[in-house]
Enzyme design. Structure first.
Site, PDB file in Angstrom:
ATOM      1  N   LYS A   1       0.596  -1.124   0.024  1.00  0.00           N
ATOM      2  CA  LYS A   1       0.379   0.146  -0.276  1.00  0.00           C
ATOM      3  C   LYS A   1       1.172   1.385   0.088  1.00  0.00           C
ATOM      4  O   LYS A   1       1.402   1.339   0.514  1.00  0.00           O
ATOM      5  CB  LYS A   1      -0.881  -0.097   0.936  1.00  0.00           C
ATOM      6  CG  LYS A   1      -1.844   1.031   1.107  1.00  0.00           C
ATOM      7  CD  LYS A   1      -2.921   0.767   2.274  1.00  0.00           C
ATOM      8  CE  LYS A   1      -3.835   1.864   2.212  1.00  0.00           C
ATOM      9  NZ  LYS A   1      -4.631   1.511   3.242  1.00  0.00           N
TER      10      LYS A   1
ATOM     11  N   SER B 147      -9.766   1.235   2.692  1.00  0.00           N
ATOM     12  CA  SER B 147      -8.854   1.852   1.772  1.00  0.00           C
ATOM     13  C   SER B 147      -7.777   1.190   0.648  1.00  0.00           C
ATOM     14  O   SER B 147      -6.868   1.612   0.732  1.00  0.00           O
ATOM     15  CB  SER B 147      -8.086   2.963   2.311  1.00  0.00           C
ATOM     16  OG  SER B 147      -7.402   2.613   3.573  1.00  0.00           O
TER      17      SER B 147
ATOM     18  N   SER C  52      -9.509  -1.252   6.933  1.00  0.00           N
ATOM     19  CA  SER C  52      -9.046  -1.487   5.296  1.00  0.00           C
ATOM     20  C   SER C  52      -7.995  -1.756   4.947  1.00  0.00           C
ATOM     21  O   SER C  52      -8.042  -2.070   3.685  1.00  0.00           O
ATOM     22  CB  SER C  52      -8.189  -0.262   5.351  1.00  0.00           C
ATOM     23  OG  SER C  52      -8.984   1.292   4.915  1.00  0.00           O
TER      24      SER C  52
END
Ligand code: GLN
Length: 455
Positions: free
Chosen positions: A27, A102, A126
């Site tokens: 990420k 996310s 997330s």
């Protein structure tokens, strides 16, 4: 090539190890030395960190090859990966739908086979949400199990870096590599568990009181020991005699199609020897409200460093620093980030602190207490990971409140600092449904075992 990545750059492994030959996606809020780390924001476009996050060091020392940085909601603020400055990522299962967020890019990269494994961060769901929406496995570790050194903070009291993988065992193998204390993150600690009468019964927090008296009041032979931290070996599919507490309010609040897939899989575990009970936790009704007050308050403080001087794109200078800061923040942040900084600053301001922030902290304490009690009676708790199926792109952005409510099943876990996993439970209308298992603090093995049985 998919839209899962913001940057495709390879970081080679530095030695052989358990992740030899594995391609891992990160990420884009996890710092990588020499490789851009944007947090999905215009504010950090072009920012190149001068150091690696601890998890990155652990990966490259374990044989992994890092294949790039994945798309995400701006600074982790969202549930669909649509708030990214770089545009949305689509769900590989259905290109018209969101991958969840996310950490949507990380889940999509794994689901599409563009990475074998990935890391995301989970502040309020997330990792688990995109795992559920993309049909892969995601783990949110106990707070303090995985170092946050080098993770760009959104709401630091809530978040942990966690693995995404096609299977429970692979996710657990990745957790084995990244878990463990780090002297550069003082909130990390050794996993501890309680052994009472020769049996591991619970987690670290309970350990302190249990080592004095047992739950029935007698001075027992309970003692605190190092927890078994071999996570991959817990993925043995064994569910017999496991007590599963089903969080009924989180099932009732879910879309019927989601609830029926979830219930069928729990019934299947019951027929294979699990003991299933219903658990009602009154505090959970307040979790979303408490989460958003705390997350936004912490965000308003954490994001103060992006002023164009210390970090972030420059606001130029024409004599007034306040104007320069304002210009940098006006241009660098997207609308969701601005909304959260404003609301968080408001919740912390004099006169409102007690009304909002302190109340949210009280709710957090209540939720923790409720979970601790429930986990005295059950080995793991279970619910659908997400109450809804993956929405279509653009469908959920207009109404922030509806958007926040999608997090109802995941945020309680972060408020309580507990470990949880999302595992694919089947499909409804051709779309993936995830089941969530929650365990006691440092009870990662319990949730991994339960998820491997459901898989
Ligand atoms: N959807 C939640 C939020 O927007 C959780 C995000 C996360 O875990 N980073 O805050």
């Amino acid at each position: 090539m998919s839209d899962a990545f913001i940057t495709r750059e390879v970081i080679e492994s530095e030695s052989d190890g358990p992740l030899d030959g594995q391609r891992v996606a990160l990420k884009d809020n996890i710092s990588t030395e020499g490789v851009p780390t944007t947090c999905g924001s215009a504010m950090l476009e072009g920012y190149v960190p001068p150091y690696d996050a601890t998890v990155v060091e652990r990966l490259t020392e374990s044989g992994a090859t890092i294949v790039g940085k994945t798309n995400m909601d701006e600074f982790g603020m969202g549930t669909t990966t649509e708030t990214s400055h770089f545009g949305p990522t689509t769900n590989p299962v259905d290109e018209e739908r969101v991958p969840g967020g996310s950490s949507g890019g990380s889940a999509a990269a794994v689901a599409a086979g563009e990475a074998d494994l990935a890391l995301g961060s989970d502040t309020g769901g997330s990792v688990r949400c995109p795992a559920a929406f993309c049909g892969v496995v995601g783990i949110k570790p106990t707070y303090g199990l995985v170092s946050r050194y080098g993770l760009v903070a959104y709401a630091n009291s809530l978040e942990q870096i966690g693995p995404l993988a096609p299977t429970v065992e692979e996710a657990a193998e990745l957790l084995d590599v990244i878990a463990g204390p780090d002297e550069r993150d003082a909130t990390t600690r050794e996993a501890r568990s309680v052994v009472r009468d020769g049996e591991t019964v619970s987690s670290s927090r309970e350990a302190q009181s249990a080592s004095r008296t047992t739950s029935d009041g007698r001075a027992g032979d309970a003692r605190e020991t190092g927890a078994d931290t071999n996570y991959a070996s817990a993925a043995d599919g064994d569910i017999e005699e496991t007590t599963i507490g089903v969080l009924t309010s989180l099932v009732d609040g879910a879309d019927e199609r989601v609830a029926s897939v979830f219930e069928a899989r729990i019934a299947d575990l019951e027929s294979r020897g699990a003991e299933v009970r219903e658990v009602e936790l009154a505090s959970l009704d307040h979790a979303v409200q408490a989460y958003y007050v705390i997350a936004m308050s912490e965000a308003s403080s954490n994001l103060a460093r992006f002023d164009g001087v210390r970090y972030g794109l420059s606001g130029g200078f024409d004599g007034d620093w306040n104007d320069a800061f304002a210009r940098a923040r006006e241009a660098g942040f997207g609308p969701e980030v601005k909304r959260r900084i404003l609301l968080g600053t408001y919740a912390l301001s004099a006169g409102y602190h007690d009304k909002y922030y302190k109340k949210a902290q009280d709710a957090r304490a209540w939720i923790k207490q409720d979970f601790d009690r429930a986990l005295d009676e059950a080995d793991v708790l279970a619910s659908p990971t997400m109450p809804v199926l993956p929405p279509k792109l653009g469908e959920s952005l207009d109404d922030p409140l509806q958007h926040y409510l999608m997090d109802a099943n995941t945020v309680p876990v972060n408020l309580a600092d507990l470990p949880a996993i999302s595992v694919p439970a089947g499909t409804a209308d051709g779309l993936p449904v995830g089941a969530q298992f929650i365990g006691p603090a440092f009870g990662e093995r319990a949730v991994i075992r339960a998820a491997s049985a459901l898989e």
